[in-house]
Write a protein that holds these residues in place. Structure first.
Motif, PDB file in Angstrom:
ATOM      1  N   ILE A 131       0.839  -1.203   0.000  1.00  0.00           N
ATOM      2  CA  ILE A 131       0.000   0.000   0.000  1.00  0.00           C
ATOM      3  C   ILE A 131       0.874   1.254   0.000  1.00  0.00           C
ATOM      4  O   ILE A 131       0.609   2.224  -0.724  1.00  0.00           O
ATOM      5  N   GLY A 132       1.945   1.221   0.791  1.00  0.00           N
ATOM      6  CA  GLY A 132       2.875   2.350   0.799  1.00  0.00           C
ATOM      7  C   GLY A 132       3.520   2.567  -0.552  1.00  0.00           C
ATOM      8  O   GLY A 132       3.679   3.709  -1.007  1.00  0.00           O
ATOM      9  N   GLY A 133       3.887   1.467  -1.211  1.00  0.00           N
ATOM     10  CA  GLY A 133       4.481   1.573  -2.546  1.00  0.00           C
ATOM     11  C   GLY A 133       3.519   2.166  -3.554  1.00  0.00           C
ATOM     12  O   GLY A 133       3.921   2.913  -4.453  1.00  0.00           O
ATOM     13  N   TYR A 134       2.237   1.838  -3.399  1.00  0.00           N
ATOM     14  CA  TYR A 134       1.235   2.416  -4.301  1.00  0.00           C
ATOM     15  C   TYR A 134       1.195   3.933  -4.163  1.00  0.00           C
ATOM     16  O   TYR A 134       1.202   4.660  -5.156  1.00  0.00           O
ATOM     17  N   TRP A 135       1.149   4.428  -2.911  1.00  0.00           N
ATOM     18  CA  TRP A 135       1.097   5.880  -2.716  1.00  0.00           C
ATOM     19  C   TRP A 135       2.370   6.562  -3.218  1.00  0.00           C
ATOM     20  O   TRP A 135       2.315   7.664  -3.760  1.00  0.00           O
ATOM     21  N   ARG A 136       3.502   5.889  -3.047  1.00  0.00           N
ATOM     22  CA  ARG A 136       4.756   6.486  -3.516  1.00  0.00           C
ATOM     23  C   ARG A 136       4.760   6.612  -5.047  1.00  0.00           C
ATOM     24  O   ARG A 136       5.168   7.643  -5.589  1.00  0.00           O
ATOM     25  N   ARG A 137       4.292   5.577  -5.719  1.00  0.00           N
ATOM     26  CA  ARG A 137       4.263   5.621  -7.184  1.00  0.00           C
ATOM     27  C   ARG A 137       3.210   6.587  -7.698  1.00  0.00           C
ATOM     28  O   ARG A 137       3.432   7.307  -8.680  1.00  0.00           O
ATOM     29  N   ARG A 138       2.061   6.611  -7.060  1.00  0.00           N
ATOM     30  CA  ARG A 138       0.937   7.404  -7.563  1.00  0.00           C
ATOM     31  C   ARG A 138       1.063   8.882  -7.232  1.00  0.00           C
ATOM     32  O   ARG A 138       0.786   9.751  -8.075  1.00  0.00           O
ATOM     33  N   LEU A 139       1.475   9.188  -5.991  1.00  0.00           N
ATOM     34  CA  LEU A 139       1.494  10.579  -5.545  1.00  0.00           C
ATOM     35  C   LEU A 139       2.860  11.068  -5.085  1.00  0.00           C
ATOM     36  O   LEU A 139       3.063  12.259  -4.921  1.00  0.00           O
ATOM     37  N   GLY A 140       3.770  10.136  -4.819  1.00  0.00           N
ATOM     38  CA  GLY A 140       5.079  10.526  -4.313  1.00  0.00           C
ATOM     39  C   GLY A 140       5.125  10.697  -2.811  1.00  0.00           C
ATOM     40  O   GLY A 140       6.166  11.073  -2.258  1.00  0.00           O
ATOM     41  N   GLY A 141       4.018  10.448  -2.122  1.00  0.00           N
ATOM     42  CA  GLY A 141       3.968  10.600  -0.675  1.00  0.00           C
ATOM     43  C   GLY A 141       2.591  10.251  -0.161  1.00  0.00           C
ATOM     44  O   GLY A 141       1.814   9.572  -0.833  1.00  0.00           O
ATOM     45  N   ILE A 142       2.263  10.741   1.040  1.00  0.00           N
ATOM     46  CA  ILE A 142       0.989  10.382   1.657  1.00  0.00           C
ATOM     47  C   ILE A 142       0.461  11.556   2.464  1.00  0.00           C
ATOM     48  O   ILE A 142       1.239  12.409   2.929  1.00  0.00           O
ATOM     49  N   SER A 143      -0.849  11.614   2.614  1.00  0.00           N
ATOM     50  CA  SER A 143      -1.500  12.664   3.399  1.00  0.00           C
ATOM     51  C   SER A 143      -2.334  12.011   4.495  1.00  0.00           C
ATOM     52  O   SER A 143      -2.475  10.781   4.549  1.00  0.00           O
ATOM     53  N   GLY A 144      -2.927  12.834   5.353  1.00  0.00           N
ATOM     54  CA  GLY A 144      -3.774  12.298   6.402  1.00  0.00           C
ATOM     55  C   GLY A 144      -4.966  11.536   5.850  1.00  0.00           C
ATOM     56  O   GLY A 144      -5.335  10.474   6.358  1.00  0.00           O
ATOM     57  N   ASP A 145      -5.584  12.068   4.798  1.00  0.00           N
ATOM     58  CA  ASP A 145      -6.713  11.373   4.181  1.00  0.00           C
ATOM     59  C   ASP A 145      -6.269  10.055   3.561  1.00  0.00           C
ATOM     60  O   ASP A 145      -7.000   9.056   3.619  1.00  0.00           O
ATOM     61  N   CYS A 146      -5.094  10.045   2.968  1.00  0.00           N
ATOM     62  CA  CYS A 146      -4.565   8.812   2.387  1.00  0.00           C
ATOM     63  C   CYS A 146      -4.302   7.774   3.481  1.00  0.00           C
ATOM     64  O   CYS A 146      -4.516   6.572   3.283  1.00  0.00           O
ATOM     65  N   LEU A 147      -3.845   8.231   4.653  1.00  0.00           N
ATOM     66  CA  LEU A 147      -3.660   7.325   5.785  1.00  0.00           C
ATOM     67  C   LEU A 147      -4.996   6.703   6.187  1.00  0.00           C
ATOM     68  O   LEU A 147      -5.092   5.494   6.421  1.00  0.00           O
ATOM     69  N   GLY A 148      -6.028   7.540   6.274  1.00  0.00           N
ATOM     70  CA  GLY A 148      -7.344   7.025   6.642  1.00  0.00           C
ATOM     71  C   GLY A 148      -7.864   6.018   5.632  1.00  0.00           C
ATOM     72  O   GLY A 148      -8.386   4.960   6.006  1.00  0.00           O
ATOM     73  N   ALA A 149      -7.716   6.336   4.343  1.00  0.00           N
ATOM     74  CA  ALA A 149      -8.160   5.412   3.301  1.00  0.00           C
ATOM     75  C   ALA A 149      -7.386   4.105   3.367  1.00  0.00           C
ATOM     76  O   ALA A 149      -7.955   3.016   3.187  1.00  0.00           O
ATOM     77  N   SER A 150      -6.100   4.197   3.649  1.00  0.00           N
ATOM     78  CA  SER A 150      -5.260   3.003   3.726  1.00  0.00           C
ATOM     79  C   SER A 150      -5.668   2.104   4.891  1.00  0.00           C
ATOM     80  O   SER A 150      -5.644   0.873   4.778  1.00  0.00           O
ATOM     81  N   VAL A 151      -6.039   2.717   6.005  1.00  0.00           N
ATOM     82  CA  VAL A 151      -6.518   1.942   7.156  1.00  0.00           C
ATOM     83  C   VAL A 151      -7.764   1.150   6.766  1.00  0.00           C
ATOM     84  O   VAL A 151      -7.884  -0.050   7.056  1.00  0.00           O
ATOM     85  N   GLU A 152      -8.702   1.808   6.100  1.00  0.00           N
ATOM     86  CA  GLU A 152      -9.929   1.132   5.688  1.00  0.00           C
ATOM     87  C   GLU A 152      -9.633  -0.014   4.723  1.00  0.00           C
ATOM     88  O   GLU A 152     -10.186  -1.114   4.853  1.00  0.00           O
ATOM     89  N   VAL A 153      -8.773   0.223   3.760  1.00  0.00           N
ATOM     90  CA  VAL A 153      -8.440  -0.813   2.777  1.00  0.00           C
ATOM     91  C   VAL A 153      -7.763  -1.991   3.459  1.00  0.00           C
ATOM     92  O   VAL A 153      -8.096  -3.163   3.202  1.00  0.00           O
ATOM     93  N   LEU A 154      -6.798  -1.705   4.337  1.00  0.00           N
ATOM     94  CA  LEU A 154      -6.081  -2.781   5.006  1.00  0.00           C
ATOM     95  C   LEU A 154      -7.009  -3.586   5.907  1.00  0.00           C
ATOM     96  O   LEU A 154      -6.940  -4.823   5.937  1.00  0.00           O
ATOM     97  N   GLU A 155      -7.878  -2.915   6.648  1.00  0.00           N
ATOM     98  CA  GLU A 155      -8.821  -3.635   7.505  1.00  0.00           C
ATOM     99  C   GLU A 155      -9.701  -4.576   6.691  1.00  0.00           C
ATOM    100  O   GLU A 155      -9.936  -5.725   7.082  1.00  0.00           O
ATOM    101  N   THR A 156     -10.163  -4.099   5.547  1.00  0.00           N
ATOM    102  CA  THR A 156     -11.023  -4.931   4.705  1.00  0.00           C
ATOM    103  C   THR A 156     -10.269  -6.125   4.142  1.00  0.00           C
ATOM    104  O   THR A 156     -10.791  -7.247   4.114  1.00  0.00           O
ATOM    105  N   LEU A 157      -9.043  -5.919   3.702  1.00  0.00           N
ATOM    106  CA  LEU A 157      -8.245  -7.016   3.162  1.00  0.00           C
ATOM    107  C   LEU A 157      -7.940  -8.065   4.236  1.00  0.00           C
ATOM    108  O   LEU A 157      -7.956  -9.273   3.959  1.00  0.00           O
ATOM    109  N   LEU A 158      -7.684  -7.622   5.460  1.00  0.00           N
ATOM    110  CA  LEU A 158      -7.413  -8.564   6.541  1.00  0.00           C
ATOM    111  C   LEU A 158      -8.675  -9.325   6.945  1.00  0.00           C
ATOM    112  O   LEU A 158      -8.619 -10.532   7.234  1.00  0.00           O
ATOM    113  N   LEU A 159      -9.822  -8.646   6.959  1.00  0.00           N
ATOM    114  CA  LEU A 159     -11.083  -9.346   7.202  1.00  0.00           C
ATOM    115  C   LEU A 159     -11.326 -10.395   6.121  1.00  0.00           C
ATOM    116  O   LEU A 159     -11.765 -11.517   6.406  1.00  0.00           O
ATOM    117  N   LEU A 160     -11.051 -10.025   4.884  1.00  0.00           N
ATOM    118  CA  LEU A 160     -11.223 -10.954   3.766  1.00  0.00           C
ATOM    119  C   LEU A 160     -10.331 -12.178   3.933  1.00  0.00           C
ATOM    120  O   LEU A 160     -10.755 -13.314   3.689  1.00  0.00           O
TER     121      LEU A 160
END
Length: 247
Positions: A205-234
């Motif tokens: 997930i970190g690599g995706y943000w680095r390639r797509r935006l070059g970094g991360i923001s607070g909103d990106c952190l929040g979105a990443s938490v949601e995505v990771l939680e869903t993938l782990l539940l899956l």
């Protein structure tokens, strides 16, 4: 353990009642981030209650767990997910346009649809998880996701000089980040092996943000938490047929 920093971490990440912290200093918010995985485990323990108590009624258990999840976190990360979805929908692969849309406090169609789909997906996964062999893994799902915020903040530059991602990484110790990773990994190996998927997923997930935006923001952190939680539940749901030792 610094009880003051733990209280600040609980206050920032949840709506749980805590004692008032006096003489607050801004750098304490960053220092309190070291306790985020522990706060995640507290959140997970609360979510486990309906899954355990209503294991014979999985849909009811799931909706109560989801309502509790949204309430206890104040929809903090869902808000980030919605903002990021709106920004991606309007940016057309232009990073500058992405950041401009991200600043808009209003949520558009992309954000609303994404949040609704995320809630629906979590609801179904929680229902599937209720009564399964790995139901107690829900305790570690938010803990791994909050560990992810530490890793992303430490390894990725902030898109805003004074943004939320910068505040997370300001006073963060790399030793503490890896210490939590080791602790969560050991617990996962012993109790819930599917959650070890967090170790490769977080850097991906970190690599995706680095390639797509070059970094991360607070909103990106929040979105990443949601995505990771869903993938782990899956992962917990799909691997739930693996027999537990002694079962």
């Amino acid at each position: 353990m610094s009880m003051r920093r733990l209280i600040l971490a609980i206050q920032f990440l949840t709506r749980l009642p805590t004692p008032q912290v006096k003489d607050f200093q801004h750098d304490e918010l960053s220092r309190s981030a070291v306790y985020y995985p522990l706060v995640g485990a507290i959140i997970g323990a609360l979510l486990a209650l309906p899954l355990y108590g209503l294991d014979q009624r999985p849909w009811l258990a799931a909706v109560l767990a989801l309502l509790l999840w949204v309430w206890v976190t104040g929809a903090l990360h869902l808000d980030g997910l919605g903002d990021v979805a709106d920004a991606f929908g309007a940016a057309h692969r232009d990073p500058q346009r992405f950041l401009e849309v991200l600043k808009d406090p209003h949520m558009g169609v992309f954000g609303v649809v994404t949040v609704v789909m995320q809630m629906l997906l979590k609801f179904v996964l929680l229902a599937e998880l209720s009564g399964s062999p790995w139901w107690f893994g829900i305790v570690l799902v938010p803990a791994w996701a909050r560990w992810g915020t530490l890793w992303w903040s430490q390894r990725l530059p902030s898109l805003h000089a004074s943004g939320m991602a910068e505040r997370f990484s300001w006073q963060l110790s790399l030793r503490a980040v890896w210490g939590w990773a080791a602790a969560l990994a050991v617990i996962s190996v012993l109790l819930v092996p599917p959650l070890l998927l967090a170790l490769p997923l977080v850097p991906l997930i970190g690599g995706y943000w680095r390639r797509r935006l070059g970094g991360i923001s607070g909103d990106c952190l929040g979105a990443s938490v949601e995505v990771l939680e869903t993938l782990l539940l899956l992962a917990l749901v799909l691997l739930s047929e693996i027999a537990l030792p002694g079962a």
